[in-house]
Design an enzyme around this catalytic site. Structure first.
Site, PDB file in Angstrom:
ATOM      1  N   SER A  84      -4.633  -9.638  83.775  1.00 14.61           N
ATOM      2  CA  SER A  84      -3.213  -9.540  83.507  1.00 14.61           C
ATOM      3  C   SER A  84      -2.558 -10.905  83.754  1.00 14.61           C
ATOM      4  O   SER A  84      -2.967 -11.898  83.148  1.00 14.61           O
ATOM      5  CB  SER A  84      -2.587  -8.429  84.357  1.00 14.61           C
ATOM      6  OG  SER A  84      -1.346  -8.036  83.850  1.00 14.61           O
ATOM      7  N   ASP A 131      -4.390  -1.040  75.460  1.00 17.98           N
ATOM      8  CA  ASP A 131      -3.476  -1.726  76.370  1.00 17.98           C
ATOM      9  C   ASP A 131      -2.335  -2.351  75.559  1.00 17.98           C
ATOM     10  O   ASP A 131      -2.583  -3.168  74.670  1.00 17.98           O
ATOM     11  CB  ASP A 131      -4.237  -2.810  77.125  1.00 17.98           C
ATOM     12  CG  ASP A 131      -3.341  -3.695  77.974  1.00 17.98           C
ATOM     13  OD1 ASP A 131      -2.198  -3.290  78.277  1.00 17.98           O
ATOM     14  OD2 ASP A 131      -3.792  -4.802  78.332  1.00 17.98           O
ATOM     15  N   HIS A 179      -5.905  -1.702  80.132  1.00 18.46           N
ATOM     16  CA  HIS A 179      -5.555  -2.911  80.865  1.00 18.46           C
ATOM     17  C   HIS A 179      -6.585  -3.248  81.942  1.00 18.46           C
ATOM     18  O   HIS A 179      -6.805  -2.473  82.879  1.00 18.46           O
ATOM     19  CB  HIS A 179      -4.172  -2.722  81.501  1.00 18.46           C
ATOM     20  CG  HIS A 179      -3.480  -3.994  81.855  1.00 18.46           C
ATOM     21  ND1 HIS A 179      -3.105  -4.933  80.927  1.00 18.46           N
ATOM     22  CD2 HIS A 179      -3.068  -4.487  83.044  1.00 18.46           C
ATOM     23  CE1 HIS A 179      -2.493  -5.933  81.520  1.00 18.46           C
ATOM     24  NE2 HIS A 179      -2.477  -5.693  82.813  1.00 18.46           N
TER      25      HIS A 179
END
Length: 418
Positions: free
Chosen positions: A105, A347, A372
């Site tokens: 991320s 995601d 994710h």
């Protein structure tokens, strides 16, 4: 003799950036550690998060101190990582040990940026679910929510239609006498609603979280839609059906906290500062491409909020100026190397990720059903074959980098001793 490689991890998520101790306890990325790298694994905590808040302050004190806040940014964090890695290599007499940086991320963005900014420190990077193209309108503003919408629509057309219609129904009920009280009863809110916005934000967060962090075998979107569709079969009340989806996702409770996703935790306070000062992602809603009402990203409103809260204006072009992003394929093809961009297409942030190979060593490894940072979660029995395959591709790619590095190092050493 081959030197043991380092694997350095900076793992931070947009919705939650846990302290380094909780990361170590919860996710040790067994899929990579078990690979035959014989590596030293180093976790480095991002400054101002977890236990790494400087000057003995709390985050509440930090956000009120302009001088201290000035040291809180991604560039400073990357420099921290470089200093720590260089120090460790000197301390351990590991000058020729290659370094692979790994992140997910925001941490994935940091990993890719670190490889680009510090190629003399890191041999390569694994950037999982790194939306490095969600800046400066490189990615359409409604990209994130178009993927959320696709996740739900692919799950159930009727569920998608119910959600799409629910926003207008919420506004309709809210406009009636005692309408907010009615909404509070339908959704069993823990506190009285002052307006309908907080409720809609809460539902938005539920759908986005379900899409972003859905995991097989039963994805969260499926859980929500099964409940919405099931309730719709027994009632014509759209909002009652929507609440059934909430209850299925959050569990049956006496009441539901609509402020649940907006609690002023230390990590949330820190991330708000970063999004105001440098990580400016223009995410909005498109009426034709999403299941949400039209709400485009409003830079003027966002700027006013940041100035009122922190006394700073967002630097909307800073990320692309400092790290790049525009024409990324041609730019990185010319000078970049050794980066894995991994994604799962369920995601919503994958829409702003690198999804095509840029060169032989800057590669995109993605799965249709992944979500994710799924590839760098703890490997376990029962993981689907496509996830196991994705991880294997990543490990094999890193192996190739290391083999090339050691071959070149051996060649250099051979010439020196001739």
């Amino acid at each position: 003799m081959q030197r043991r490689p380092f694997q350095v991890t900076s793992k931070h998520f947009f919705t939650s950036r846990p302290s380094i101790t909780s990361i170590i306890r919860a996710r040790v990325m067994r899929c990579l550690i078990k690979a035959p790298f014989a590596a030293l694994l180093v976790y480095i905590e991002h400054r101002y998060y977890g236990e790494s808040i400087p000057f003995g302050l709390t985050m509440e004190q930090v956000v009120k101190n302009a001088t201290v806040l000035g040291y809180f940014n991604s560039a400073q964090a990357l420099e921290d990582y470089a200093e720590v890695i260089i120090y460790l290599k000197q301390k351990l007499n590991a000058h020729f040990s290659p370094v692979i940086v790994i992140g997910g991320s925001y941490g994935g963005m940091l990993a890719s940026w670190f490889r680009l900014k510090y190629p003399h420190v890191a041999l390569g990077a694994l950037a999982s679910s790194a939306p490095i193209l969600y800046f400066d309108d490189i990615t359409p503003q409604d990209g994130y929510y178009s993927v959320v919408t696709k996740d739900f629509r692919d799950t159930s057309e009727s569920c998608y239609q119910s959600i799409r219609k629910s926003w207008g129904e919420i506004d309709k009920v809210a406009s009636e006498p005692e309408g907010l009280l009615t909404l509070g009863k339908i959704f069993k809110t823990c506190t009285s609603l002052n307006n309908s916005t907080r409720l809609k934000d809460y539902l938005d967060s539920i759908y986005a979280t379900a899409a972003q962090y859905g995991r097989p075998p039963i994805y969260a979107a499926t859980t929500i839609c099964n409940a919405i569709d099931g309730a719709s079969n027994t009632t014509t009340d759209i909002l009652g059906s929507i609440h059934a989806g909430v209850a299925a996702f959050r569990g049956e409770k006496d009441c539901y906290d609509v402020n649940e996703f907006n609690q002023p935790t230390e990590t949330n306070l820190g991330w708000r500062w970063q999004t105001c000062s440098e990580i400016v992602m223009p995410i909005g809603y498109g009426v034709n491409s999403t299941m949400y009402p039209l709400i485009p990203f409003n830079l003027s409103s966002f700027t006013n909020s940041c100035e009122e809260t922190y006394g700073v204006s967002p630097r909307q072009h800073w990320i692309t100026s400092y790290y790049g992003g525009h024409d990324i394929k041609s730019v990185l093809h010319r000078f970049g190397s050794n980066i894995i961009f991994s994604n799962g297409l369920k995601d919503p942030y994958s829409i702003a990720g690198v999804l095509e190979d840029i060169s032989d060593s800057i590669v995109a490894i993605y799965t249709e059903n992944g979500s994710h940072c799924m590839d760098i979660l703890l490997a376990k029995e029962g993981d689907p074959d496509w996830l196991v395959s994705q991880r294997k591709q990543e490990v094999d790619t890193i192996h190739r980098w290391l083999e090339t590095y050691y071959a070149e190092l051996s060649h250099i050493n051979h010439r020196e001793y001739q």
